[in-house]
Design a protein around this motif. Structure first.
Motif, PDB file in Angstrom:
ATOM      1  N   ASP A 131       0.913  -0.993  -0.105  1.00  0.00           N
ATOM      2  CA  ASP A 131       0.024   0.012  -0.039  1.00  0.00           C
ATOM      3  C   ASP A 131       0.873   1.401   0.032  1.00  0.00           C
ATOM      4  O   ASP A 131       0.565   2.208  -0.783  1.00  0.00           O
ATOM      5  N   ALA A 132       1.940   1.296   0.850  1.00  0.00           N
ATOM      6  CA  ALA A 132       2.705   2.359   0.784  1.00  0.00           C
ATOM      7  C   ALA A 132       3.583   2.567  -0.467  1.00  0.00           C
ATOM      8  O   ALA A 132       3.653   3.638  -0.995  1.00  0.00           O
ATOM      9  N   PHE A 133       4.020   1.432  -1.108  1.00  0.00           N
ATOM     10  CA  PHE A 133       4.493   1.467  -2.575  1.00  0.00           C
ATOM     11  C   PHE A 133       3.484   2.262  -3.506  1.00  0.00           C
ATOM     12  O   PHE A 133       4.095   3.107  -4.342  1.00  0.00           O
ATOM     13  N   TYR A 134       2.386   1.914  -3.536  1.00  0.00           N
ATOM     14  CA  TYR A 134       1.289   2.570  -4.425  1.00  0.00           C
ATOM     15  C   TYR A 134       1.200   3.952  -4.125  1.00  0.00           C
ATOM     16  O   TYR A 134       0.774   4.705  -4.981  1.00  0.00           O
ATOM     17  N   VAL A 135       1.243   4.287  -3.007  1.00  0.00           N
ATOM     18  CA  VAL A 135       1.143   5.601  -2.486  1.00  0.00           C
ATOM     19  C   VAL A 135       2.170   6.555  -3.003  1.00  0.00           C
ATOM     20  O   VAL A 135       2.168   7.786  -3.308  1.00  0.00           O
ATOM     21  N   ARG A 136       3.294   6.201  -2.718  1.00  0.00           N
ATOM     22  CA  ARG A 136       4.587   7.012  -3.170  1.00  0.00           C
ATOM     23  C   ARG A 136       5.282   6.926  -4.417  1.00  0.00           C
ATOM     24  O   ARG A 136       5.109   7.724  -5.085  1.00  0.00           O
ATOM     25  N   ASP A 137       5.684   5.441  -4.734  1.00  0.00           N
ATOM     26  CA  ASP A 137       6.566   5.499  -5.994  1.00  0.00           C
ATOM     27  C   ASP A 137       5.733   4.741  -6.934  1.00  0.00           C
ATOM     28  O   ASP A 137       6.137   4.575  -8.061  1.00  0.00           O
ATOM     29  N   GLY A 138       4.579   4.297  -6.682  1.00  0.00           N
ATOM     30  CA  GLY A 138       3.970   3.496  -7.801  1.00  0.00           C
ATOM     31  C   GLY A 138       2.492   3.949  -7.995  1.00  0.00           C
ATOM     32  O   GLY A 138       1.580   3.306  -8.215  1.00  0.00           O
ATOM     33  N   GLN A 139       2.546   5.153  -8.246  1.00  0.00           N
ATOM     34  CA  GLN A 139       1.278   5.864  -8.829  1.00  0.00           C
ATOM     35  C   GLN A 139       0.783   5.212 -10.172  1.00  0.00           C
ATOM     36  O   GLN A 139      -0.390   5.386 -10.418  1.00  0.00           O
ATOM     37  N   PHE A 140       1.856   5.008 -10.909  1.00  0.00           N
ATOM     38  CA  PHE A 140       1.502   4.783 -12.412  1.00  0.00           C
ATOM     39  C   PHE A 140       1.462   3.220 -12.668  1.00  0.00           C
ATOM     40  O   PHE A 140       1.540   2.809 -13.748  1.00  0.00           O
TER      41      PHE A 140
END
Length: 641
Positions: free
Chosen positions: A66-75
């Motif tokens: 979840d933290a990855f999608y919020v910070r570095d994985g928006q795309f």
């Protein structure tokens, strides 16, 4: 690499099927193990191990992804959520067992750009030592998280960084190749073919079936023998109920008054077989009367219970008399003192209750006065509000006129545009109608040909069915006749004919009926004996009740005399009544002033007047009840007891 790509893909598919709100992990793993039986043992074991680990540590994995999608994985796509969970589990819990070489092969089997972003985010030392450690410590103990998970990940961080550099080089080479191979698209004309007109399906004709034979009436009727048996059962039941009713009327007359007429005589106990029960005739006149002392109807259990109670009371009184004869002390003086003290306490309690009631009435009057003051203030505020609303309504009317003018202009513009559209629509409808008429004419010809073919097939089917029915209706010879008086001759012991069997069954039924009548007589005699015992118990109960009634009347007279002697009232009660009268006068004066100041049309009574009327009616009802109690004699109190 293809092998590991297939294994990871299978894990991702199974993990995406899991629903934590509906499925339990144990049942889900058992079901998936049955599904994966077709795979090889090594591949199946790897998939189940990774799947069970992802389900067990799902909370930890969800924090990181979840933290990855919020910070570095928006795309990144949300469809790759399960892929990142599997890679996070392998890196955290299985990196030591798999080895770094095998882990590199698994990572390289997946898209390099996604793996580069996720591994760079997860193996960042700043992330591992700060918020990832803190979030995992909320689920498990801090020491366990640091020793078993954070420290191993920090040791593998240099090797993973080299792997991330390799993935960046691979993604850069792929981007360069894709840019070099780009070609310009050349448009080509579409090769379209005219679609064939769809044929209208012809409805199939409904087959006409021949009318079946009617069901005979004997199917819905019972046989004559069964009807006679039912009639006999009803008559015997009616006869037994009549006998029981007569026995109860003769014996059980303990709690009800006797009727004027005599009970009818019992009929003779002859066996009546296959006879219709006589009709019940109604009496021409029925007299209803209401006695003064209505008796209480008790069942057998209540009679026996009350008789036992009175018997225990009599035994207790006899024991007390025996003790007095033997020289025991008497508690009469103590009981008299106790009664006086109880009466004094009761008077004090009544005075306290009256004070409470009057205090409530006083607070009610004060509340009415406060409400009247509030009404006056609200009237002044309402007049100010009315003036403000009149000004606002005038402003609203002016604004409304301006809006209506602008809307009229818009409506005129829309009507002009719609006129042009209607002309084009009429032309299009004419062309469509012509095409529809041509299609309808073609479909009519097809329907006529299909109907003729269906009629011919129907005629042939009817001819075949008539032939089959004619073959079925041929007369056939049925079984031979049977002689009921003849013995079959099978060689069995006690063999007999059907006639003899019927006669023996009839004799057996007669013996059974005789035994039933004997049992019925025994039951009636037992009921008569029990009813006699109950009657004796009821007589004893009536004597005990009369004695207790006389004692209660004497106690009531004593209590009444004591109440007449105590005629004084409490000072607190008189003071409260005086204050209530003053408040009531003040309230009525204010109410009259309000009526004079603001005369209006007839309105419903205000809540204060209704409550005052309610309290007045309640006071009058209490006074009437007290007068009725004083008028009633001790006899009425005795009946209530």
């Amino acid at each position: 690499m293809a092998y590991y790509r297939k294994c990871i893909k299978a894990v991702i598919e199974q993990l995406s099927k899991f629903r934590p709100e509906k499925d339990s992990p144990e049942q889900f793993l058992e079901a998936e193990s049955l599904v994966l039986q077709t795979l090889s043992p090594l591949k199946r074991a790897f998939i189940l191990e990774v799947l069970s680990g992802c389900l067990e540590y799902q909370k930890l994995l969800k924090i990181v992804v979840d933290a990855f999608y919020v910070r570095d994985g928006q795309f990144c796509l949300w469809a790759d959520y399960s892929l990142f969970e599997v890679i996070c589990y392998l890196a955290t819990f299985q990196l030591e067992e798999l080895g770094f070489q095998l882990f590199c092969e698994i990572i390289k089997s997946q898209p390099p750009d996604k793996m580069r972003k996720f591994l760079g985010f997860f193996f960042n030392p700043l992330h591992l030592c700060s918020w990832i450690k803190d979030e995992w410590s909320l689920v498990y103990e801090t020491a366990h998280v640091k020793e078993n998970w954070i420290d191993p990940l920090m040791r593998w961080q240099p090797e993973v960084q080299e792997l991330i550099n390799e993935l960046e080089a691979v993604s850069a080479n792929r981007a360069h190749l894709t840019k070099a191979k780009a070609k310009v698209t050349e448009p080509k004309e579409f090769k379209l073919t005219a679609p064939r007109p769809r044929a209208i399906p012809v409805p199939e004709p409904v087959p006409v079936m021949a009318k079946p034979r009617p069901i005979p009436q004997s199917t819905y009727q019972l046989p004559k023998e069964q009807q006679l048996l039912e009639m006999t059962k009803r008559y015997n039941r009616w006869k037994a109920e009549e006998l029981l009713l007569k026995a109860n009327l003769e014996e059980l007359r303990c709690a009800m008054p006797r009727s004027r007429g005599e009970p009818p005589k019992q009929g003779s106990k002859k066996k009546l077989r296959f006879q219709v029960p006589p009709r019940i005739r109604r009496t021409p006149k029925l007299t209803f009367y209401r006695p003064d002392n209505v008796p209480v109807k008790l069942n057998a259990a209540a009679i026996l219970r009350e008789g036992a109670l009175y018997q225990r009371q009599v035994e207790k009184e006899l024991q007390r008399v025996d003790k007095l004869v033997d020289g025991a002390g008497d508690f009469s003086e103590f009981l008299e003192w106790q009664k006086k003290m109880q009466a004094k306490d009761r008077e004090e309690q009544l005075a306290v209750e009256e004070c409470r009631r009057l205090q409530g009435k006083l607070s009610h009057e004060e509340a009415i006065l406060a409400r009247q003051n509030l009404v006056q203030e609200n009237k002044q505020k309402a007049e100010q509000k009315k003036e403000e609303t009149v000004e606002l309504m005038q402003q609203y009317a002016e604004r409304r006129l301006q809006e209506e003018r602008s809307l009229k202009e818009l409506v005129e513009q829309v009507i002009e545009a719609q006129k042009n559209v209607k002309v084009a629509q009429t032309k299009l409808l004419k062309g469509r109608r012509q095409a529809a008429q041509e299609v309808i004419e073609e479909s009519r010809g097809l329907l006529e040909r299909r109907a003729q073919e269906a009629k011919e097939q129907q005629r042939q089917r009817c001819a075949l069915s008539s032939q089959l029915r004619a073959m079925e209706t041929r007369p056939t010879r049925k079984g031979k006749l049977v002689d009921l008086t003849q013995i079959p001759g099978y060689g069995l012991e006690g063999e007999m004919s059907i006639v003899e069997l019927r006669e023996r069954l009839a004799l057996l039924k007669e013996t059974q009926q005789r035994t039933q009548e004997e049992k019925r007589d025994q039951i009636i005699q037992g009921k008569r004996a029990r009813s006699q015992e109950l009657q004796d118990t009821v007589e004893r109960i009536s004597l005990c009740r009369a004695a207790m009634g006389r004692a209660a009347a004497l106690r009531w007279e004593e209590k009444k005399g004591a109440a007449a002697a105590r005629g004084s009232q409490d000072k607190r009660v008189l003071e409260l009544r005086r204050r209530i009268a003053e408040k009531a006068g003040e309230r009525q004066g204010k109410a009259a002033a309000l009526r004079v100041s603001a005369p209006r049309a007839a309105r419903p009574k205000p809540r204060a007047q209704l409550e005052a009327q309610h309290w007045l009616e309640l006071e009058q009802s209490r006074e009437r009840r007290l007068q009725a109690v004083q008028r009633e004699g001790p006899a009425r109190r005795l009946e209530a007891a």
